[in-house]
Design an enzyme around this catalytic site. Structure first.
Site: not given
Ligand code: LLP
Length: 402
Positions: A332-333
């Protein structure tokens, strides 16, 4: 194929993401280095590039030295069989515990990077009733054309000291009864593809060495660091012959010639390593096609951190036109991409992709970010495969918490 083994079979047997290394490729690069440098040179493998114990013991067995930057790397290197007289210890922030460990083992040199570090090393050696061997790390202020994160010898860099300061520290080290002065060190940075910066570096170090010897202090070791480039997509080659010529000439030019040392990391292991990952989903976003795979920036951070463009191939040949796609990981980046605009043929979920030249600064820079387990590693030798690191389990992840 990874040597005599199908990449897809490896992915099936060990799961993905998986780092697979070819032993023959590490051996080939090692032999190239040995042939390029004069007999008796120290080739100190930069352990940070890949510190898997199985890979370390291969290099130790073949006669490599080691360049390291932490007590953890020292412990791994010793366990793998590297001999202390072939070990140099760099880094701007060595702790006293790390100094003690290195002194106790009698390593070849601490590459000292500041006056305060030198003072602590003197105090530590004196307290142990031992002598510590010392080289001074010089910052030659040479800008190289590489990613700013991996240029280590520019004027703004945190590493080493100016040549003037290096002269002063060398004089202090040579006079101190708790130290033995060994020589001079510097490291330009990584992913260098020209001989020119090495020529400038070697001139600066050799000049300094001449000044020292005119004051009665012989320089026994000239350590020029690593930085030997390996192109992520295999286009450029490092000019090993010219660099070796330039460095040998500098070391040989001193009256009472100095021993030559280099510290290649990536050159030895990058090409041997392939990161295997499986395609999870295909999706269309606004104006782009995206492949989501099961390896992320926690497994392989080089594309996200340095914009590195590693070649990616499907493990099995797929028919159809190659069109540009972005390859993203599950982390989640927004930076979690393994490639952008990579030209790939049509693929199906479940297909295995191979990220090439991932053997250096791949696994070693990995993390548990997003509480993802560290991947497994295998070493391939012909048709033989050896698991050299188990995939981290969920229990191991939970095991860190009291
Ligand atoms: N010697 C010293 C003192 C170093 O600091 C390094 C690397 C080396 C030798 C080996 O450099 P090599 O031959 O591998 O270029 N994570 C970055 C590379 C950082 C290198 C740090 N120091 C990357 O993935 O490109």
């Amino acid at each position: 194929m990874i040597e005599g083994v199908e990449a897809e079979a490896l992915a099936r047997r060990f799961g993905t993401p998986l780092y697979a290394y070819s032993k023959a490729l590490i051996r080939a690069r090692w032999e190239e280095l040995v042939a390029a440098f004069p007999a008796g040179s120290l080739i100190g493998y930069a352990v940070k590039a890949n510190s898997n114990p199985a890979i370390l013991s291969l290099l130790a067995r073949w006669g490599a030295g080691a360049e390291l930057v932490s007590g953890g790397e020292l412990a791994l290197a010793l366990k793998a069989g590297f001999q202390p007289p072939k070990i140099v210890f760099s880094g701007v922030g060595k702790t006293q515990a790390e100094m003690r460990a290195g002194i106790r083992k009698g390593i070849l040199a601490f590459n000292v990077e500041s006056e305060e570090e030198l003072s602590l090393l003197i105090k530590t050696a004196r307290g142990m009733g031992r002598r510590a061997r010392v080289s001074i790390r010089v910052n030659p202020a040479i800008a190289i054309s590489t990613h700013p994160h991996i240029a280590t010898a520019t004027a703004r860099s945190k590493f080493g000291v100016s040549p003037r300061e290096a002269l002063r520290l060398s004089l202090r080290a040579a006079r101190d009864p708790s130290l033995s002065f060994v020589g001079l060190h510097s490291h330009l940075g990584s992913q260098i593809f020209e001989a020119r910066p090495y020529e400038r570096e070697s001139r600066i170090l050799a000049d300094l060495a001449r000044t020292l010897s005119s004051r009665g202090i012989p320089v026994k070791l000239l350590d020029f660091g690593g930085g030997f480039g390996v192109d992520e997509s295999g286009r450029r080659r490092f000019p090993l012959e010219s660099v070796s010529r330039v460095l040998s000439r500098a070391a040989g030019s001193l009256s009472g010639p100095a021993r030559l040392a280099v510290e290649p990391g990536r050159f030895l292991v990058a090409e041997s390593g392939t990161l295997l990952t499986r395609l999870l989903y295909r999706k269309e976003t606004i104006g782009r096609r995206l492949l989501v795979v099961d390896a992320g920036m926690n497994d392989f951070v080089r594309p996200a951190l340095y914009g590195a463009r590693h070649a990616i191939l499907p493990a099995r040949r797929r028919p159809g036109p190659r069109t540009p796609v972005d390859v993203a990981g599950p982390v989640c980046e927004s930076a979690d991409f393994l490639a952008r605009g990579m030209r790939l043929p049509p693929l199906e979920p479940g297909d295995v992709l191979a990220i090439l030249n991932a053997g250096a600064y791949g696994f070693s820079m990995g993390s548990n970010y997003n509480s993802r387990p560290r991947p497994a590693e295998v070493l391939v030798d012909g048709r033989e495969v050896r698991l050299i690191r188990r995939r981290q389990s969920g229990a191991e992840l939970l095991g860190c918490y009291p």
